[in-house]
Design a protein around this motif. Sequence first.
Motif, PDB file in Angstrom:
ATOM      1  N   HIS A  85      65.122  82.757  73.364  1.00 45.31           N
ATOM      2  CA  HIS A  85      63.885  83.453  73.713  1.00 45.31           C
ATOM      3  C   HIS A  85      63.495  84.465  72.639  1.00 45.31           C
ATOM      4  O   HIS A  85      63.285  85.650  72.926  1.00 45.31           O
ATOM      5  CB  HIS A  85      64.031  84.152  75.070  1.00 45.31           C
ATOM      6  CG  HIS A  85      64.191  83.206  76.215  1.00 45.31           C
ATOM      7  ND1 HIS A  85      63.182  82.351  76.626  1.00 45.31           N
ATOM      8  CD2 HIS A  85      65.253  82.960  77.028  1.00 45.31           C
ATOM      9  CE1 HIS A  85      63.600  81.638  77.664  1.00 45.31           C
ATOM     10  NE2 HIS A  85      64.861  81.983  77.919  1.00 45.31           N
ATOM     11  N   ALA A  86      63.383  84.011  71.408  1.00 40.72           N
ATOM     12  CA  ALA A  86      63.029  84.914  70.309  1.00 40.72           C
ATOM     13  C   ALA A  86      61.633  85.497  70.495  1.00 40.72           C
ATOM     14  O   ALA A  86      61.418  86.703  70.315  1.00 40.72           O
ATOM     15  CB  ALA A  86      63.118  84.173  68.972  1.00 40.72           C
ATOM     16  N   VAL A  87      60.679  84.647  70.863  1.00 35.53           N
ATOM     17  CA  VAL A  87      59.310  85.127  71.047  1.00 35.53           C
ATOM     18  C   VAL A  87      59.223  86.010  72.291  1.00 35.53           C
ATOM     19  O   VAL A  87      58.546  87.047  72.295  1.00 35.53           O
ATOM     20  CB  VAL A  87      58.326  83.944  71.145  1.00 35.53           C
ATOM     21  CG1 VAL A  87      56.912  84.436  71.425  1.00 35.53           C
ATOM     22  CG2 VAL A  87      58.350  83.126  69.861  1.00 35.53           C
ATOM     23  N   VAL A 147      52.607  96.246  64.701  1.00 31.46           N
ATOM     24  CA  VAL A 147      53.359  95.285  63.889  1.00 31.46           C
ATOM     25  C   VAL A 147      53.940  94.185  64.771  1.00 31.46           C
ATOM     26  O   VAL A 147      53.820  92.992  64.465  1.00 31.46           O
ATOM     27  CB  VAL A 147      54.478  95.999  63.105  1.00 31.46           C
ATOM     28  CG1 VAL A 147      55.397  94.983  62.435  1.00 31.46           C
ATOM     29  CG2 VAL A 147      53.887  96.929  62.054  1.00 31.46           C
ATOM     30  N   VAL A 148      54.573  94.585  65.874  1.00 30.45           N
ATOM     31  CA  VAL A 148      55.174  93.588  66.768  1.00 30.45           C
ATOM     32  C   VAL A 148      54.104  92.683  67.365  1.00 30.45           C
ATOM     33  O   VAL A 148      54.289  91.458  67.461  1.00 30.45           O
ATOM     34  CB  VAL A 148      55.981  94.283  67.882  1.00 30.45           C
ATOM     35  CG1 VAL A 148      56.514  93.259  68.881  1.00 30.45           C
ATOM     36  CG2 VAL A 148      57.133  95.081  67.296  1.00 30.45           C
ATOM     37  N   TRP A 183      51.392  87.464  67.862  1.00 32.74           N
ATOM     38  CA  TRP A 183      50.140  86.787  68.178  1.00 32.74           C
ATOM     39  C   TRP A 183      49.627  85.897  67.041  1.00 32.74           C
ATOM     40  O   TRP A 183      49.073  84.827  67.288  1.00 32.74           O
ATOM     41  CB  TRP A 183      49.075  87.817  68.528  1.00 32.74           C
ATOM     42  CG  TRP A 183      47.844  87.215  69.137  1.00 32.74           C
ATOM     43  CD1 TRP A 183      46.642  86.999  68.534  1.00 32.74           C
ATOM     44  CD2 TRP A 183      47.709  86.722  70.472  1.00 32.74           C
ATOM     45  NE1 TRP A 183      45.756  86.418  69.403  1.00 32.74           N
ATOM     46  CE2 TRP A 183      46.390  86.234  70.610  1.00 32.74           C
ATOM     47  CE3 TRP A 183      48.576  86.668  71.559  1.00 32.74           C
ATOM     48  CZ2 TRP A 183      45.923  85.684  71.792  1.00 32.74           C
ATOM     49  CZ3 TRP A 183      48.103  86.116  72.741  1.00 32.74           C
ATOM     50  CH2 TRP A 183      46.792  85.636  72.844  1.00 32.74           C
ATOM     51  N   PHE A 184      49.821  86.331  65.806  1.00 29.22           N
ATOM     52  CA  PHE A 184      49.167  85.653  64.690  1.00 29.22           C
ATOM     53  C   PHE A 184      50.092  84.758  63.852  1.00 29.22           C
ATOM     54  O   PHE A 184      49.612  83.813  63.232  1.00 29.22           O
ATOM     55  CB  PHE A 184      48.502  86.675  63.760  1.00 29.22           C
ATOM     56  CG  PHE A 184      47.404  87.462  64.417  1.00 29.22           C
ATOM     57  CD1 PHE A 184      46.202  86.847  64.775  1.00 29.22           C
ATOM     58  CD2 PHE A 184      47.567  88.799  64.706  1.00 29.22           C
ATOM     59  CE1 PHE A 184      45.187  87.563  65.383  1.00 29.22           C
ATOM     60  CE2 PHE A 184      46.558  89.534  65.314  1.00 29.22           C
ATOM     61  CZ  PHE A 184      45.368  88.910  65.669  1.00 29.22           C
ATOM     62  N   LEU A 185      51.372  85.044  63.808  1.00 30.09           N
ATOM     63  CA  LEU A 185      52.261  84.276  62.939  1.00 30.09           C
ATOM     64  C   LEU A 185      52.773  83.024  63.647  1.00 30.09           C
ATOM     65  O   LEU A 185      52.847  82.983  64.883  1.00 30.09           O
ATOM     66  CB  LEU A 185      53.441  85.132  62.495  1.00 30.09           C
ATOM     67  CG  LEU A 185      53.118  86.318  61.581  1.00 30.09           C
ATOM     68  CD1 LEU A 185      54.401  86.968  61.088  1.00 30.09           C
ATOM     69  CD2 LEU A 185      52.252  85.900  60.402  1.00 30.09           C
ATOM     70  N   PRO A 186      53.144  82.002  62.894  1.00 26.92           N
ATOM     71  CA  PRO A 186      53.720  80.802  63.511  1.00 26.92           C
ATOM     72  C   PRO A 186      55.070  81.105  64.151  1.00 26.92           C
ATOM     73  O   PRO A 186      55.715  82.111  63.850  1.00 26.92           O
ATOM     74  CB  PRO A 186      53.862  79.828  62.326  1.00 26.92           C
ATOM     75  CG  PRO A 186      53.872  80.696  61.114  1.00 26.92           C
ATOM     76  CD  PRO A 186      53.001  81.868  61.434  1.00 26.92           C
ATOM     77  N   THR A 187      55.484  80.197  65.021  1.00 32.00           N
ATOM     78  CA  THR A 187      56.699  80.419  65.801  1.00 32.00           C
ATOM     79  C   THR A 187      57.916  80.651  64.919  1.00 32.00           C
ATOM     80  O   THR A 187      58.761  81.511  65.218  1.00 32.00           O
ATOM     81  CB  THR A 187      56.964  79.221  66.728  1.00 32.00           C
ATOM     82  OG1 THR A 187      55.826  79.035  67.578  1.00 32.00           O
ATOM     83  CG2 THR A 187      58.200  79.452  67.574  1.00 32.00           C
TER      84      THR A 187
END
Length: 234
Positions: free
Chosen positions: A116-118, A150-151, A156-160
């Motif tokens: 569950h990194a995200v 930053v978090v 929200w914007f970066l790929p998984t």
Amino acid sequence: MDVVHEVWQRVYAVQPAPPSTVVLGAAVVALVLVLWSPAWSLTRHVVTIAHEGAHCVAAVLTGRRLSGIRLHSDTSGLTVSRGRPRGPGMVLTLAAGYVGPGLVGLGAAALLGAGHAVGLLWGLLLLLALLLLQIRNFFGLWSVLFSGAVVFAVSWFLPTQAQSAFAYLVTWFLLLAAPRTVAELQVQRSRGAGAGSDADQLARLTHLPGLAWVDVFLLVTVGALLLGGSWILV
């Protein structure tokens, strides 16, 4: 509603563990952020947020009433709570600060181990939002808002894959940074500058030497590093 649904989907999604090179690379970067003085002078603010947040959580759990949190540009902080000046609640509140970053890192490592990194990043974002409600000075407000921004941007914007790498970086940083802050505490105490430190306040409350409390902090934070690191590297 679509946005809320998408957020929940991201929070509960399970991501595969990244390649070992990413995990180890995140550890190396985190180590640099902890040991390289120019970087540490900035990244230590993150540890202060976790430190004061731990005081805050402990105070609430032991029935104390929060009066607010202040974060300062010299990386110091102060959490003020109201309640009995002595007793288990006050002891636990004081003891939570230095072990807090390590324990947060340990919890983060458990989430990473479960894939569950995200979800970890969104959990950190929620904790920062709750902490924001207790901030009582401008620098603290800016510090928490910047960290949250930053978090959120990463979540929200970066790929998984990038989100996962960032989650590992944050986890390694918390695990590695916690013992350093304890070592810094003892250095300050050895120079006669620790009279108001958490360890010395605990010494006055419990009649255990301040050094004994420093040892407890070090034992917990190093233990969290070893255990959390083993979970991440499996």
